[in-house]
Design an enzyme around this catalytic site. Structure first.
Site, short mmCIF file in Angstrom:
data_model
loop_
_atom_site.label_atom_id
_atom_site.label_comp_id
_atom_site.label_asym_id
_atom_site.label_seq_id
_atom_site.Cartn_x
_atom_site.Cartn_y
_atom_site.Cartn_z
N GLY A 90 1.00 -1.55 -0.12
CA GLY A 90 -0.15 -0.14 0.13
C GLY A 90 0.59 1.41 0.00
O GLY A 90 0.51 2.27 -0.11
N ARG A 91 2.37 1.50 0.37
CA ARG A 91 2.82 2.38 0.44
C ARG A 91 4.16 1.76 -0.02
O ARG A 91 4.86 2.18 0.11
CB ARG A 91 2.73 2.89 1.89
CG ARG A 91 3.28 1.61 2.96
CD ARG A 91 4.10 2.21 4.20
NE ARG A 91 3.61 1.18 4.87
CZ ARG A 91 4.41 1.20 6.25
NH1 ARG A 91 4.86 2.08 6.30
NH2 ARG A 91 4.14 0.25 7.12
N ASP A 123 -2.37 7.12 2.72
CA ASP A 123 -1.73 7.86 1.65
C ASP A 123 -0.24 7.70 0.78
O ASP A 123 -0.37 8.33 0.14
CB ASP A 123 -1.05 9.17 2.48
CG ASP A 123 -0.13 9.16 3.38
OD1 ASP A 123 0.23 7.90 3.43
OD2 ASP A 123 0.14 10.04 4.28
N ARG A 175 14.74 0.15 0.08
CA ARG A 175 15.33 -1.32 1.22
C ARG A 175 15.82 -2.21 -0.40
O ARG A 175 15.43 -2.41 -1.84
CB ARG A 175 13.75 -2.07 1.28
CG ARG A 175 13.63 -3.38 2.16
CD ARG A 175 12.80 -3.72 2.90
NE ARG A 175 11.87 -4.04 2.79
CZ ARG A 175 10.47 -3.82 3.55
NH1 ARG A 175 10.19 -4.11 4.57
NH2 ARG A 175 9.35 -4.64 3.00
N ASP A 251 1.89 -11.39 7.16
CA ASP A 251 2.64 -11.10 6.42
C ASP A 251 3.55 -10.06 6.08
O ASP A 251 4.37 -9.34 5.23
CB ASP A 251 1.09 -9.52 5.54
CG ASP A 251 1.48 -9.03 7.28
OD1 ASP A 251 0.55 -9.25 7.88
OD2 ASP A 251 1.04 -7.35 7.19
N ASP A 261 10.19 -5.96 7.44
CA ASP A 261 9.14 -4.37 7.74
C ASP A 261 9.23 -4.25 9.15
O ASP A 261 8.84 -5.10 10.78
CB ASP A 261 7.75 -5.25 8.02
CG ASP A 261 7.02 -5.24 6.56
OD1 ASP A 261 8.39 -4.54 5.70
OD2 ASP A 261 6.02 -5.56 6.36
P1 AMP Z 1 2.73 -2.96 8.09
O1 AMP Z 1 2.75 -2.02 8.89
O2 AMP Z 1 3.80 -2.79 6.86
O3 AMP Z 1 2.68 -4.75 7.96
O4 AMP Z 1 1.94 -2.60 6.92
C1 AMP Z 1 0.29 -3.45 6.25
C2 AMP Z 1 -0.72 -2.79 5.64
O5 AMP Z 1 -0.52 -1.32 5.68
C3 AMP Z 1 0.15 -2.91 4.43
O6 AMP Z 1 -0.60 -3.60 3.51
C4 AMP Z 1 1.11 -1.34 3.96
O7 AMP Z 1 1.06 -1.05 2.33
C5 AMP Z 1 -0.59 -0.82 4.05
N1 AMP Z 1 0.06 0.16 4.83
C6 AMP Z 1 0.71 0.48 5.64
N2 AMP Z 1 0.91 2.52 5.66
C7 AMP Z 1 0.55 2.90 4.48
C8 AMP Z 1 0.52 3.55 4.26
N3 AMP Z 1 0.91 4.75 4.79
N4 AMP Z 1 -0.46 4.21 2.87
C9 AMP Z 1 -1.31 3.01 2.26
N5 AMP Z 1 -0.96 2.24 3.20
C10 AMP Z 1 -0.20 1.52 4.44
MG MG Z 2 4.01 -5.56 6.95
#
Ligand code: AMP
Ligand code: MG
Length: 480
Positions: A90-91, A123, A175, A251, A261
């Site tokens: 998502g980012r 975002d 990364r 994930d 992560d």
């Molecule tokens: P994480 O916290 O990295 O394990 O992310 C969990 C999910 O939330 C993943 O699908 C990320 O891509 C999404 N995500 C986290 N932060 C954002 C952000 N600022 N914008 C869009 N998606 C996000």
């Molecule tokens: Mg993640």
């Protein structure tokens, strides 16, 4: 002219439902904060190129390097036990892959590069803090000998992102990973009953990470076994260092066995097996001492996705998968015991009671984990005593330790397993806060110092110290 990054992409050749192809968002005023020249060399990138405007443009997402085919990867995942059938990048964007100097295929990914179809309400951006945290901690983990994703570059974007704390300076992180295939990637197709995609993903994963499994009679079972083995090696390594991942969702579990992560992760100061930092982990699901069981839980979710590949006969598949999962605890134990015996300077058949009593003493006396092992390694009895509220309790335990090691602990093993320098939370926090105030020196210095974590260097002794009460960080945040 060869491409500055020698891309050679394979994930982009997988079927379209594995990802969404798209470019990064433009940012107004990018600046390079730091780039990793040694890693660049490993990847076949000219380190001089890292400092060019062209590189800055690539690392900020403002331009697409030749040969790059940016895409957001699809994945699902159990987050704190609850399943989401669609998460995905998502980012983040996979820019492409390179084959490194050792012949290993590595992903290059941007994090914080804008919205994708997987962004939901986010975002797609990243604040500077999480970029710096991941840079510092992932590079420190590498120096500590832990399999991990790496940091190639960090940039500021010149734009602010809105977070809980307010408007924060934004950043993009580059990364490098041996792949970004997660347990959640398999779950994505499992949840959709997409048997073809599962087989294709499994074959791709085997070819990329566990090629020896391909020629066996049971390639998918061997894949499962290899992934179990990798996690059973990884988690004891974290634990021996006092590392808490913080968000061990499926994930965030890489099939390669790399740590991936770095969100609200942290190294413990005072030892406690229930230690948790993550502000979102209210029940302590991912506490230091729970990480072994959680890894097994995640592996069980992985095994589920492979059942139909392991055998068409579900009962047979279940039997085989259960047997494979059944090896985890023993594998974990052996690795954990070996690592802790080494930390205590004991022989390979040294008494495990001593490990247990030592750790329980640290818990009761609220002793700094890293300092304890360093002073024990140095044989510095008075500094060791000073860590204890009741030094008499240490004396009693110490006598049993001396007896067990016959007063000749394996100091060589101890030096290699007990770091002098870890990315202490308060240091990471100070570096981040200074950076928000436009002072990047603490960040640079911290990254530099942590590159040699096992060396005693008097000039960096300040970095060894536990936080003062006012400096203690009680919570870490995802900062997403
Ligand atoms: P994480 O916290 O990295 O394990 O992310 C969990 C999910 O939330 C993943 O699908 C990320 O891509 C999404 N995500 C986290 N932060 C954002 C952000 N600022 N914008 C869009 N998606 C996000
Ligand atoms: Mg993640």
């Amino acid at each position: 002219m060869p491409n500055p990054i020698p891309f050679d992409n394979t994930y982009a050749r997988l079927p379209e439902r594995f990802y969404s192809k798209q470019g990064a968002a433009a940012v107004p005023a990018p600046k390079l904060l730091r780039a990793n020249a040694a890693l660049a060399v490993e990847l076949g990138i000219d380190p001089a190129w890292l400092e060019t405007p062209e590189a800055l443009s690539v690392f900020s997402g403002n331009s697409t390097a030749d040969g790059s085919e940016p895409l957001a990867q699809a994945y699902a995942g159990h987050q704190f036990g609850g399943f989401s059938a669609q998460l995905g990048d998502g980012r983040a964007l996979l820019l492409g892959e390179v084959v490194d100097q050792h012949g290993i295929r590595r992903d290059i990914q941007l994090k914080g590069s804008g919205r994708t179809p997987f962004s939901r309400n986010g975002d797609g951006k990243s604040a500077l803090g999480p970029v710096l945290r991941e840079y510092i901690v992932s590079e420190a983990m590498h120096a500590l000998g832990v399999p991990t994703t790496r940091a190639l570059a960090a940039v500021t974007t010149g734009e602010n992102v809105l977070r809980q704390e307010g408007n924060m300076a934004g950043g993009v992180f580059t990364r490098v990973a041996s792949s970004h295939i997660r347990v959640g990637t398999f779950q994505y197709f499992y949840a959709r009953n997409d048997a073809n995609a599962l087989r294709e993903l499994a074959d791709y994963t085997i070819a990329r990470h566990y090629p020896d499994a391909a020629d066996t009679e049971d390639p998918y079972l061997i894949l499962l076994e290899r992934v179990i083995e990798a996690q059973a090696k990884l988690i004891p390594q974290w634990m021996a260092l006092g590392f808490i991942h913080g968000v061990m969702n499926t994930d965030n579990t890489a099939i390669s066995g790399e740590t991936i992560d770095y969100g609200p992760c942290a190294f413990m100061d005072d030892f406690h097996p229930k230690c948790v930092f993550s502000s979102i982990d209210r029940d302590g699901r991912y506490a230091w001492g729970s990480q072994s069981n959680i890894a097994l839980w995640n592996l069980t979710r992985f095994a589920e996705t492979l059942l139909s590949l392991i055998s068409e006969d579900n009962a047979v598949a279940l039997e085989k998968a259960k047997k494979a999962l059944g090896t985890y605890k023993e594998r974990f134990r052996t690795e954990y015991d070996n690592r802790f015996r080494a930390k205590f300077g004991m022989a390979s058949d040294g008494p495990l009671d001593l490990v247990r009593s030592g750790l329980s003493l640290l818990t009761k006396q609220e002793v700094d984990y890293t300092l304890f092992f360093r002073h024990l390694t140095r044989g510095n009895r008075s500094e060791l005593s000073a860590l204890f509220k009741d030094p008499a309790l240490l004396d009693t335990w110490y006598a049993t330790w001396e007896a067990a090691t016959q007063s000749a602990p394996d100091t060589n093993a101890m030096q290699k397993s007990n770091p002098v320098l870890i990315p202490r939370n308060h240091r990471v926090e100070q570096a981040i806060q200074a950076a928000y105030g436009n002072d990047f020196n603490p960040f640079h210095q911290l990254v530099d110092v942590l590159a040699k974590p096992f060396e005693d260097r008097a000039e960096f002794s300040a970095y060894e110290q536990a936080p003062k009460p006012s400096e203690i960080v009680h919570q870490t945040f995802c900062g997403t």
